[in-house]
Design a protein around this motif. Sequence first.
Motif, PDB file in Angstrom:
ATOM      1  N   SER A 204       2.462   1.550  -3.544  1.00 46.74           N
ATOM      2  CA  SER A 204       1.428   1.884  -4.524  1.00 46.74           C
ATOM      3  C   SER A 204       0.997   3.345  -4.408  1.00 46.74           C
ATOM      4  O   SER A 204       0.847   4.046  -5.412  1.00 46.74           O
ATOM      5  CB  SER A 204       0.226   0.957  -4.321  1.00 46.74           C
ATOM      6  OG  SER A 204      -0.828   1.320  -5.166  1.00 46.74           O
ATOM      7  N   THR A 205       0.827   3.829  -3.185  1.00 51.21           N
ATOM      8  CA  THR A 205       0.438   5.220  -2.982  1.00 51.21           C
ATOM      9  C   THR A 205       1.540   6.159  -3.451  1.00 51.21           C
ATOM     10  O   THR A 205       1.260   7.182  -4.079  1.00 51.21           O
ATOM     11  CB  THR A 205       0.087   5.471  -1.505  1.00 51.21           C
ATOM     12  OG1 THR A 205      -0.987   4.600  -1.143  1.00 51.21           O
ATOM     13  CG2 THR A 205      -0.319   6.916  -1.270  1.00 51.21           C
TER      14      THR A 205
ATOM     15  N   ILE B 214      -6.047  10.549  -4.582  1.00 53.29           N
ATOM     16  CA  ILE B 214      -6.575  10.283  -3.252  1.00 53.29           C
ATOM     17  C   ILE B 214      -7.860  11.090  -3.092  1.00 53.29           C
ATOM     18  O   ILE B 214      -8.031  12.123  -3.738  1.00 53.29           O
ATOM     19  CB  ILE B 214      -5.562  10.618  -2.129  1.00 53.29           C
ATOM     20  CG1 ILE B 214      -5.065  12.051  -2.234  1.00 53.29           C
ATOM     21  CG2 ILE B 214      -4.411   9.653  -2.117  1.00 53.29           C
ATOM     22  CD1 ILE B 214      -4.124  12.452  -1.118  1.00 53.29           C
TER      23      ILE B 214
ATOM     24  N   ALA C  25       0.840  -1.207   0.000  1.00 52.30           N
ATOM     25  CA  ALA C  25       0.000   0.000   0.000  1.00 52.30           C
ATOM     26  C   ALA C  25       0.871   1.251   0.000  1.00 52.30           C
ATOM     27  O   ALA C  25       0.559   2.229  -0.690  1.00 52.30           O
ATOM     28  CB  ALA C  25      -0.939  -0.005   1.205  1.00 52.30           C
TER      29      ALA C  25
ATOM     30  N   ASP D 293       1.258   6.390  -7.118  1.00 52.29           N
ATOM     31  CA  ASP D 293       0.092   7.207  -7.476  1.00 52.29           C
ATOM     32  C   ASP D 293       0.375   8.697  -7.295  1.00 52.29           C
ATOM     33  O   ASP D 293      -0.163   9.526  -8.017  1.00 52.29           O
ATOM     34  CB  ASP D 293      -1.121   6.838  -6.620  1.00 52.29           C
ATOM     35  CG  ASP D 293      -1.701   5.477  -6.963  1.00 52.29           C
ATOM     36  OD1 ASP D 293      -1.358   4.921  -8.034  1.00 52.29           O
ATOM     37  OD2 ASP D 293      -2.484   4.962  -6.143  1.00 52.29           O
ATOM     38  N   LEU D 294       1.235   9.028  -6.324  1.00 49.36           N
ATOM     39  CA  LEU D 294       1.565  10.431  -6.054  1.00 49.36           C
ATOM     40  C   LEU D 294       2.691  10.956  -6.935  1.00 49.36           C
ATOM     41  O   LEU D 294       3.193  12.053  -6.713  1.00 49.36           O
ATOM     42  CB  LEU D 294       1.925  10.615  -4.577  1.00 49.36           C
ATOM     43  CG  LEU D 294       0.750  10.512  -3.607  1.00 49.36           C
ATOM     44  CD1 LEU D 294       1.239  10.498  -2.170  1.00 49.36           C
ATOM     45  CD2 LEU D 294      -0.249  11.639  -3.832  1.00 49.36           C
TER      46      LEU D 294
END
Length: 174
Positions: A46-47, A118, A43, A50-51
């Motif tokens: 992955s975050t 997010i 997690a 994504d950022l």
Amino acid sequence: TEGKYRPENYGNKYYGHVSMAQALAMSMNTATLRIAQSIGLNAVLSTAKDLGIISKLESDYSVTLGSSGISMMEMATAYAIISNGGTRVFPYAITKISNSEGLVLYERETPSGFYQVIEPQYARAITNMMRGVIDFGTGKKAQLPFPASGKTGTSQDSRDAWFTGFTDRIVATV
């Protein structure tokens, strides 16, 4: 943590049970690791992706404390997404190039593909928690006469000191 890795909090202080906001404001590395361990390394990685983090990240929990080299542009992009309500942004430096006669040789097109990275309420919560870094935490020296959020970071043995700060209009990493 595993092996010989023993993270310490900023100033080698330990505070007992604290809120996530206080842990963030005071650079409590031990709290950061506990949160990462509770949500899982996948997690976290992955975050980060994504950022806008495209650098190769370490595949262990030390990544949450900055063990991987990340460029200033990537850091600014990640914080810009948070500042932008969680919507993806695409960094750029040059908007237009013209020759001496005024002929436009290049003009940046607005990229497509903006999407929610997010949820807005989480971006607001993170922004509010990061205000504490500047208001009363490790980033007090970055206080401005208007609301700002940010995060400090220091490398092993304080060789490097980082700060990324943002308002609703600008993001800066030093």
